[in-house]
Design a protein around this motif. Sequence first.
Motif, short mmCIF file in Angstrom:
data_model
loop_
_atom_site.label_atom_id
_atom_site.label_comp_id
_atom_site.label_asym_id
_atom_site.label_seq_id
_atom_site.Cartn_x
_atom_site.Cartn_y
_atom_site.Cartn_z
N LEU A 227 72.64 -56.98 -81.19
CA LEU A 227 71.80 -57.46 -80.25
C LEU A 227 70.37 -56.91 -80.17
O LEU A 227 69.51 -57.26 -79.18
N LEU A 260 70.55 -57.86 -70.50
CA LEU A 260 71.73 -57.94 -70.65
C LEU A 260 72.49 -56.40 -70.73
O LEU A 260 71.92 -55.36 -71.48
N GLY A 277 72.96 -51.64 -61.54
CA GLY A 277 73.24 -52.68 -60.83
C GLY A 277 72.15 -53.89 -60.71
O GLY A 277 72.44 -55.03 -60.54
N SER A 279 70.54 -54.97 -63.39
CA SER A 279 70.58 -55.41 -65.01
C SER A 279 70.54 -56.92 -64.51
O SER A 279 71.20 -57.67 -63.52
N LYS A 280 69.88 -57.86 -65.34
CA LYS A 280 69.88 -59.27 -65.06
C LYS A 280 71.18 -60.05 -65.34
O LYS A 280 71.66 -60.71 -64.58
N PHE A 281 71.96 -59.52 -66.43
CA PHE A 281 73.36 -60.15 -66.58
C PHE A 281 74.05 -58.88 -67.01
O PHE A 281 73.67 -57.98 -67.83
N ILE A 282 75.22 -58.98 -66.39
CA ILE A 282 76.23 -57.98 -66.77
C ILE A 282 77.46 -58.35 -67.35
O ILE A 282 78.05 -59.42 -66.93
N VAL A 283 78.04 -57.86 -68.61
CA VAL A 283 79.35 -58.31 -69.29
C VAL A 283 80.32 -57.04 -69.13
O VAL A 283 79.82 -55.98 -69.40
N ILE A 285 83.79 -55.50 -70.53
CA ILE A 285 84.91 -55.63 -71.36
C ILE A 285 85.78 -54.34 -70.94
O ILE A 285 85.59 -53.31 -71.17
N LYS A 296 81.25 -56.85 -60.40
CA LYS A 296 79.78 -56.73 -60.50
C LYS A 296 79.36 -57.57 -61.72
O LYS A 296 78.18 -57.94 -61.68
N ALA A 297 80.26 -58.18 -62.46
CA ALA A 297 79.98 -58.72 -63.70
C ALA A 297 79.80 -60.12 -63.56
O ALA A 297 80.52 -60.79 -63.01
N ASP A 298 78.92 -60.48 -64.48
CA ASP A 298 78.63 -61.77 -64.54
C ASP A 298 79.75 -62.58 -65.60
O ASP A 298 80.42 -63.78 -65.15
N TYR A 299 80.20 -62.12 -66.66
CA TYR A 299 81.12 -62.24 -67.46
C TYR A 299 82.17 -61.14 -67.61
O TYR A 299 81.50 -60.09 -67.75
N GLY A 300 83.52 -61.33 -67.63
CA GLY A 300 84.23 -60.36 -67.89
C GLY A 300 85.22 -60.74 -68.98
O GLY A 300 85.65 -61.99 -69.04
#
Lengths: 321, 260
Positions: A227, A260, A277, A279-283, A285, A296-300
């Motif tokens: 990335l 990200l 917190g 961050s523009k986008f949070i993933v 795992i 708090k995550a946009d994608y999990g």
Amino acid sequence: MSNGVIAIAEQADGVFRKVSYEALSEGKRIADALGQELTAVVLGSGIEALSASLASYGADRILVADNDALSEYVTDTYTHVLGEILAKEQPAVVITGASTQGKDLSARLSARLGASLAMDVVSIRVEDQNLVATRPMYGGKILADTLLLGSPQMVVIRPNAMTRTESAGAGVIERITTDVGERQLSFVEKKLETGKVELTEADVIVSGGRGMGGDDYAVVEALAEALGGAVGASRSAVDEGWRPASDQVGQTGKVVSPNLYVACGISGAIQHLAGMGTSKFIVAINRDPDAPIFSKADYGIVGNLFDIVPLVTEEVKKLKG
Amino acid sequence: MEIYVLLKQVPATDSQIRIADDGVSIRTDDLRLVINPYDEFAIEEALQLKAIHEGTVTVISVGTDKTQEAIRSALAMGADKGIQIEDPALAGCDALTTAKVIAATLQPLSFDLVIAGHRAVDDDNFQVGPAVAEYLDIPHIPFVIQETVADGKITCHRTIDGGTIVLESSLPALLTTQRGLNEPRLPSLPGIMKAKSKPLEVKGLADIGLDAETLGEPLTRILSLNLPPERKAGRIIEGESPEEKAVALVEALHGEARVI
Ligand SMILES: Cc1cc2nc3c(=O)[nH]c(=O)nc-3n(C[C@H](O)[C@H](O)[C@H](O)COP(=O)(O)OP(=O)(O)OC[C@H]3O[C@@H](n4cnc5c(N)ncnc54)[C@H](O)[C@@H]3O)c2cc1C
Ligand SMILES: Nc1ncnc2c1ncn2[C@@H]1O[C@H](COP(=O)(O)O)[C@@H](O)[C@H]1O
């Protein structure tokens, strides 16, 4: 009469920090709002050619203090030279980046000049010729609108929080020949962690927490590399000795706001969230579906990070391939 | 060695911070207050230096009488003396004012080293340490992760962005601490007992030769405190297998979020 905006551009080993461009861009915006000039200041050794490039960020003048004694940042010499420049220029506003150097230098300068200062600012507005700076407090749990009074007013901006905008300036170079003052500190040596992207300036951060289970961060490093980002860690991982303290993200580590942020095996404690917190986008795992990080995550993704992360890396490589 | 540690009492880092009705301060009821974590490193380092070089470790804190709890904890860790500065004129003072007060307290004293945290985790100003050093006209070294004192000099390793540097300074000097410097000890039970009878001086502005007028109005003023926009929980990426989940995540990051 104080007049003008001064942006201090930080360079290290002949390269400007990203946040220096952000400081100039924001400085230009403030200068326009105040109807004043933007002046860039650069300190270092062998930096004149480099400094000229700041004209494309709206600098009307560029003051260059090029001196062998300034090749490394040492607080006393840098404060002395900048103190002299600012005393002569009498700017209304001083802006610089909240790197470790910027924080240290601005704090000492603020006391020398009796200047109001807002540290780690994420946005700035002008109200009746004064600045109002929005800055996180309590590790990012609160945002404070702070009014600055007197002159100069110093704003030290958080990396990655403001946009970098090019605009043409006259960029007239002026050489500053002031002496470096009496020295009480001496530089002995510098050790750089080579090839590392500085966390606070990274666009992408992949962090590993206690879920890494040991100091083998290969899967996280591979995803970060795919990335084009940096590797971070939770405090637990640092406490375990798996990662250096400089990798710690959180209220007592670094506060980051990349585009990200990928949290791998991190539960999402309040002190960790305070550091990432914004961050523009949070993933996230994590194998525990109830881990607080998911709220708090946009994608999990619920699952074992050692299965998931390498597959994500592969997909990213295919996409970028 | 005469060592002074600057200590601030702050809300514990796991606190939920709530904004008070005035909109410019926080609610302090139910708030657990602790020693600023970076100041714990400062106390520990001072105690380790004292163990080598002998001398005294004195803790200075500007705050209300609540602050005495934090000073007592530092005394329980092993510090010798405490000085608490309290004055109604200091309510809502900014970092430079705090630094002036601390410098005025230290000015008449004889000291070799002052240790502060690099920031207090409440206001996150990163300012008081360097400002105190400036007012005292002594050198400071920020973000220290290792130090040695020998022959009237101090050698420090400090963090910079992307690495560390080593600097040497004459004494007296001021250091600010960074994580990695040491592991602060916990107060021992005998330490807690002893702390109760250790000297703790309370001083007002007049005692340190200052008054509200000389200090002047603060140059920064909080207009409002706000909560950052609440992050909402997003979407759990579902899938039959890890492969499916990974593919779906990267698709979403690329197509929907456009971050890669
Ligand atoms: C004064 C103070 C300051 C602090 N400052 C900070 C700070 O700056 N930064 C910080 O991060 N913390 C800080 N903390 C610590 C914080 O409270 C938490 O303890 C810490 O963040 C937890 O780290 P973690 O999420 O890695 O570990 P844990 O909370 O133990 O979480 C590990 C997670 O990994 C998951 N996991 C385990 N194995 C796997 C696997 N194979 N695959 C997927 N998931 C897995 C688990 O489900 C769990 O959710 C501070 C604490 C104090 C008291
Ligand atoms: N009220 C205070 N009393 C004593 N020391 C303080 C006070 N405020 C700040 N300090 C010291 O200055 C450091 C940096 O604080 P700050 O500049 O507020 O982030 C802290 O870690 C303390 O060592």
